[in-house]
Design a protein around this motif. Structure first.
Motif, PDB file in Angstrom:
ATOM      1  N   THR A 374       0.853  -1.200   0.000  1.00 27.01           N
ATOM      2  CA  THR A 374       0.000   0.000   0.000  1.00 27.01           C
ATOM      3  C   THR A 374       0.879   1.237   0.000  1.00 27.01           C
ATOM      4  O   THR A 374       1.877   1.309   0.732  1.00 27.01           O
ATOM      5  CB  THR A 374      -0.903   0.032   1.244  1.00 27.01           C
ATOM      6  N   VAL A 375       0.511   2.211  -0.841  1.00 22.64           N
ATOM      7  CA  VAL A 375       1.203   3.500  -0.868  1.00 22.64           C
ATOM      8  C   VAL A 375       0.304   4.513  -0.166  1.00 22.64           C
ATOM      9  O   VAL A 375      -0.881   4.647  -0.511  1.00 22.64           O
ATOM     10  CB  VAL A 375       1.516   3.954  -2.307  1.00 22.64           C
ATOM     11  N   LEU A 376       0.876   5.212   0.825  1.00 22.20           N
ATOM     12  CA  LEU A 376       0.124   6.197   1.605  1.00 22.20           C
ATOM     13  C   LEU A 376       0.765   7.569   1.431  1.00 22.20           C
ATOM     14  O   LEU A 376       1.978   7.676   1.251  1.00 22.20           O
ATOM     15  CB  LEU A 376       0.136   5.819   3.090  1.00 22.20           C
ATOM     16  N   ALA A 377      -0.033   8.614   1.488  1.00 19.97           N
ATOM     17  CA  ALA A 377       0.506   9.980   1.340  1.00 19.97           C
ATOM     18  C   ALA A 377      -0.447  10.980   1.970  1.00 19.97           C
ATOM     19  O   ALA A 377      -1.671  10.814   1.927  1.00 19.97           O
ATOM     20  CB  ALA A 377       0.731  10.317  -0.131  1.00 19.97           C
ATOM     21  N   ASP A 378       0.134  12.008   2.569  1.00 17.81           N
ATOM     22  CA  ASP A 378      -0.634  13.166   3.001  1.00 17.81           C
ATOM     23  C   ASP A 378       0.153  14.415   2.624  1.00 17.81           C
ATOM     24  O   ASP A 378       1.070  14.356   1.796  1.00 17.81           O
ATOM     25  CB  ASP A 378      -0.947  13.099   4.506  1.00 17.81           C
ATOM     26  N   ALA A 379      -0.183  15.537   3.233  1.00 19.21           N
ATOM     27  CA  ALA A 379       0.451  16.792   2.824  1.00 19.21           C
ATOM     28  C   ALA A 379       1.947  16.828   3.131  1.00 19.21           C
ATOM     29  O   ALA A 379       2.708  17.516   2.461  1.00 19.21           O
ATOM     30  CB  ALA A 379      -0.245  17.971   3.508  1.00 19.21           C
ATOM     31  N   SER A 380       2.393  16.086   4.144  1.00 22.73           N
ATOM     32  CA  SER A 380       3.799  16.194   4.562  1.00 22.73           C
ATOM     33  C   SER A 380       4.603  14.910   4.432  1.00 22.73           C
ATOM     34  O   SER A 380       5.832  14.956   4.402  1.00 22.73           O
ATOM     35  CB  SER A 380       3.872  16.662   6.029  1.00 22.73           C
ATOM     36  N   HIS A 381       3.948  13.742   4.345  1.00 18.85           N
ATOM     37  CA  HIS A 381       4.684  12.489   4.327  1.00 18.85           C
ATOM     38  C   HIS A 381       4.142  11.535   3.269  1.00 18.85           C
ATOM     39  O   HIS A 381       2.959  11.599   2.905  1.00 18.85           O
ATOM     40  CB  HIS A 381       4.627  11.791   5.696  1.00 18.85           C
ATOM     41  N   CYS A 382       5.034  10.666   2.793  1.00 18.15           N
ATOM     42  CA  CYS A 382       4.666   9.577   1.889  1.00 18.15           C
ATOM     43  C   CYS A 382       5.244   8.290   2.455  1.00 18.15           C
ATOM     44  O   CYS A 382       6.286   8.307   3.121  1.00 18.15           O
ATOM     45  CB  CYS A 382       5.224   9.797   0.479  1.00 18.15           C
ATOM     46  N   ALA A 383       4.587   7.140   2.178  1.00 17.93           N
ATOM     47  CA  ALA A 383       5.062   5.885   2.749  1.00 17.93           C
ATOM     48  C   ALA A 383       4.699   4.725   1.843  1.00 17.93           C
ATOM     49  O   ALA A 383       3.695   4.758   1.128  1.00 17.93           O
ATOM     50  CB  ALA A 383       4.481   5.679   4.149  1.00 17.93           C
ATOM     51  N   ILE A 384       5.549   3.700   1.900  1.00 19.86           N
ATOM     52  CA  ILE A 384       5.241   2.402   1.299  1.00 19.86           C
ATOM     53  C   ILE A 384       5.061   1.431   2.454  1.00 19.86           C
ATOM     54  O   ILE A 384       5.957   1.266   3.290  1.00 19.86           O
ATOM     55  CB  ILE A 384       6.366   1.921   0.369  1.00 19.86           C
ATOM     56  N   SER A 385       3.893   0.796   2.517  1.00 21.33           N
ATOM     57  CA  SER A 385       3.572  -0.130   3.596  1.00 21.33           C
ATOM     58  C   SER A 385       3.429  -1.539   3.017  1.00 21.33           C
ATOM     59  O   SER A 385       2.667  -1.750   2.070  1.00 21.33           O
ATOM     60  CB  SER A 385       2.281   0.300   4.296  1.00 21.33           C
ATOM     61  N   ILE A 386       4.184  -2.508   3.583  1.00 25.68           N
ATOM     62  CA  ILE A 386       4.151  -3.903   3.114  1.00 25.68           C
ATOM     63  C   ILE A 386       3.755  -4.784   4.298  1.00 25.68           C
ATOM     64  O   ILE A 386       4.412  -4.768   5.345  1.00 25.68           O
ATOM     65  CB  ILE A 386       5.518  -4.327   2.546  1.00 25.68           C
ATOM     66  N   ARG A 387       2.689  -5.557   4.089  1.00 27.30           N
ATOM     67  CA  ARG A 387       2.146  -6.411   5.157  1.00 27.30           C
ATOM     68  C   ARG A 387       2.112  -7.849   4.678  1.00 27.30           C
ATOM     69  O   ARG A 387       1.641  -8.133   3.571  1.00 27.30           O
ATOM     70  CB  ARG A 387       0.743  -5.925   5.524  1.00 27.30           C
TER      71      ARG A 387
END
Length: 455
Positions: A374-387
């Motif tokens: 899953t790729v997550l993003a908001d105004a200040s941060h971005c992330a790649i989440s692997i479960r």
């Protein structure tokens, strides 16, 4: 010790800066006081001159007889001789009034001063104005300015005493600042000396007021944290190399010795050589991974950072590992972010890090399970989440798994060299990203989080 510190105080920046400001403040004080003195004395003398001119004009307008009567009356009333009026004849002899002689006179109608020797033996400063009348006589109107001269002296004394007090207090303050700075630098020097002598756990003391020395100490402490971590990793790598590489090296040597002692056929020799080559390749792969991590940690590629889309990085990694997942009947679920998820970085390194996380997730998950990306993003941060749906990582090992060659108890019998997560950690540090490990219940969830970049 105090004398040593006292002799070193003049070399401190705080002492020199305090002296510089003391000199600037002293010059400002002198200029301001000089201006006040000039304005005040000038105003008082101007008032005296105005009064003298006004009185000359008034006396000149009077008839001679009335003028004589008024001067005589004024002299009798002015018992302290504060305003000496005198009329002199054409030869300068006094006709009537307080003065017994005409003072030195350079020019009529211009205020001048002289010291009046009074009959009682005292001297008084007098400012006067002389005017020649139509009949040839000279009218002199004077005013005692002793009070003005005393006021001037008081101002000058105040300037001197105030200046001396200012210099004294300023100099004592400069010494105090220099002593404080020197004492603080001595504390920092002793702390640095202990660190140089081998106490890498030591840190520079800070006061928490965020001043210049505090900011430098904070940066140095951050550098020492990194050095301690690197030294710990080096020690851990040496221990792990001695522990983990000893077994394949022993197996390689033992296989070659067996092949040397036994009378083997040509096929058996070829098989022994193939096994030795495979073991050597495994060792070379481990060392290549170590060199790769060192190259990443050297930050040599940071100057080539460009905007990187985490959606594209994740999609490419998922596409690459889909065949491996299908072989085990697993599902790779990819959920991109609906908004831009852009960070500044090296696309190849971020792709390698994502691939390592995906490889671990597939490796430790049971067959026919699911791995979520899953790729997550908001105004200040971005992330790649692997479960994944594997055994997970115990909380006590969540920091240790990022060390080089570290392998947890649950992964001892799984193929690998313990460097995958170390490489991910090195990439995250290079990109100033954060690695977060959580329990997915069941399984493990790893997030790699970075600062969002506006495009």
């Amino acid at each position: 010790m105090f004398s040593v510190h006292l002799s070193e105080i003049p070399r401190t920046i705080s002492f020199r800066t305090a002296l510089m400001f003391l000199a600037l403040f002293g010059a400002s004080f002198l200029a301001l006081f000089g201006y006040i003195y000039w304005q005040t004395t000038g105003y008082l003398i101007t008032e005296v001159d105005t009064a003298l001119h006004r009185e000359i004009d008034r006396q000149t307008a009077l008839p001679p007889v009335l003028r004589q009567q008024e001067i005589i009356k004024h002299t009798a009333q002015d018992s302290e001789d504060r305003l000496p009026y005198t009329l002199f004849d054409a030869q300068g002899a006094p006709l009537y009034g307080a003065l017994q002689a005409l003072p030195p006179l350079r020019k009529y109608q211009r205020p001048e001063e002289f010291m009046w020797d009074k009959p009682n033996g005292h001297q008084r400063p007098v400012r006067f104005l002389a005017h020649r009348l139509d009949d040839g006589t000279t009218l002199l109107i004077g005013q005692d300015i002793h009070d003005i001269r005393e006021f001037d002296e008081l101002l000058v004394n105040a300037l001197i005493s105030g200046g001396v007090l200012l210099l004294l207090v300023g100099f004592i303050g400069a010494i105090a600042l220099g002593f404080s700075a020197r004492r603080r630098l001595d504390i920092l020097s002793r702390s640095i000396k202990k660190i140089v002598e081998g106490d890498l756990s030591g840190r520079l003391p800070t006061r928490g007021n965020n001043d210049d020395i505090d900011r430098i100490a904070t940066v140095v402490n951050g550098m020492l944290d990194a050095l301690e971590r690197l030294m710990s990793e080096v020690k851990g790598v040496c221990d792990d190399i001695a522990h983990d590489l000893r077994t394949p090296l022993t197996r390689l040597i033992a296989g070659l010795e067996r092949a040397q002692r036994r009378n083997l056929t040509q096929g058996e020799y070829a098989n022994a050589i193939d096994v030795a080559i495979e073991d050597a390749k495994g060792l070379m792969q481990t060392f290549r991974a170590l060199l790769r991590i060192s190259e990443i940690e050297g930050s040599a590629r940071r100057s080539h950072f460009i905007p990187v889309d985490l959606n594209k990085i994740s999609a490419d990694a998922v596409e690459l590992f889909e065949p491996l997942a299908e072989e085990r009947g697993m599902t790779l679920a990819f959920t991109p972010c609906s908004r831009a998820a852009t960070v500044s970085g090296d696309s190849q390194l971020l792709f390698d890090a994502t691939c390592n996380l995906l490889d671990n997730a597939i490796k430790f998950s049971p067959d026919h399970s699911e791995v979520e990306v899953t790729v997550l993003a908001d105004a200040s941060h971005c992330a790649i989440s692997i479960r994944d749906r594997g055994p997970g990582i115990p909380e006590s090992e969540r920091e240790a798994v990022f060390r080089r060659l570290y392998r947890g108890e649950s992964s001892r019998h799984t193929p690998g060299n313990g460097l995958g997560l170390s490489m991910v950690s090195a990439v995250a540090r290079l990109h100033e990203m954060t690695l977060k490990v959580d329990d997915a219940e069941p399984g493990c969830r790893i997030d790699i989080i970075g600062n969002a970049q506006r495009v």
